[in-house]
Enzyme design. Structure first.
Site, PDB file in Angstrom:
ATOM      1  CB  SER A  70      -0.906  -0.003   1.241  1.00 50.78           C
ATOM      2  OG  SER A  70      -1.783   1.100   1.225  1.00 50.78           O
ATOM      3  CG  ASP A  71       3.056   4.800  -1.401  1.00 50.69           C
ATOM      4  OD1 ASP A  71       3.968   4.512  -0.610  1.00 50.69           O
ATOM      5  OD2 ASP A  71       2.935   5.913  -1.934  1.00 50.69           O
ATOM      6  CB  THR A  72      -1.088   7.139   1.601  1.00 51.91           C
ATOM      7  OG1 THR A  72      -1.777   5.951   1.983  1.00 51.91           O
ATOM      8  CG2 THR A  72      -2.039   8.323   1.710  1.00 51.91           C
TER       9      THR A  72
END
Length: 186
Positions: A70-72
């Protein structure tokens, strides 16, 4: 508990959120180059990183169950904002967000040796107008230093948010509904 997975992230926020889903998981960190490519759109960038992290976990030998990456990123004016490099960078970033609506893009990806699937969740976040005193006090709290876009909605930075449209959990770092749905598709 649902099927067990691996979480390719050292983030305590993602660990906490994944626990809320009741999914059994083991957590580890991956070392990935998070540089944005020239002319790469923020949405392509965040999705590429989530996929890279999940696939890196598989390449590290975590392949007996799905790997979640995941990445934001925080985006304003179609520009991805990273973690602040220093106080001046933090001030400049939050002044851009002050009194405006920005987007938080969180990508999730599940990978195995056979395949990888991913999704990007976009949430609009509106900030109140911020004073120099508020910015200085927030920086002094120590919270913004390791946060994309220089703030954490789940902490002291939440006081700046006047409106949110989309997934609160995606802004924190892991969209719960979409994560569970994508895992069931995987």
């Amino acid at each position: 508990m649902q099927n067990a997975i691996y979480l390719a992230s050292a983030s305590p926020r993602r660990k906490e959120l994944l626990t809320q889903l009741g999914i059994e998981f083991s957590q580890f960190s991956v070392d990935a180059d998070e540089s944005q490519f020239e002319n790469e759109s923020p949405i392509a960038y965040v999705e590429r990183l989530a996929r890279l992290k999940a696939q890196s976990g598989v390449a590290m030998g975590y392949h007996d169950r799905p790997v979640l990456g995941s990445d934001t990123v925080v985006v304003i004016d179609n520009q991805a904002l990273g973690k602040p490099t220093d106080k001046a960078d933090f001030i400049a970033t939050l002044k851009r967000l002050s009194g405006r609506t920005h987007q938080v893009l969180t990508a999730i990806a599940f990978a195995s040796t056979e395949r990888v699937i991913s999704q990007v969740v976009t949430t609009d976040v509106t900030f109140k107008s911020l004073s120099n005193e508020e910015l200085d006090a927030y920086w002094q709290s120590g919270e913004p230093q390791d946060k994309a876009g220089g703030y954490g909605i789940q902490g002291l930075g939440g006081r700046f948010v006047t409106h949110i449209s989309g997934s609160y959990f995606a802004v924190v770092g892991l969209p719960l509904y979409e994560c569970e749905k994508l895992l069931s598709e995987f």
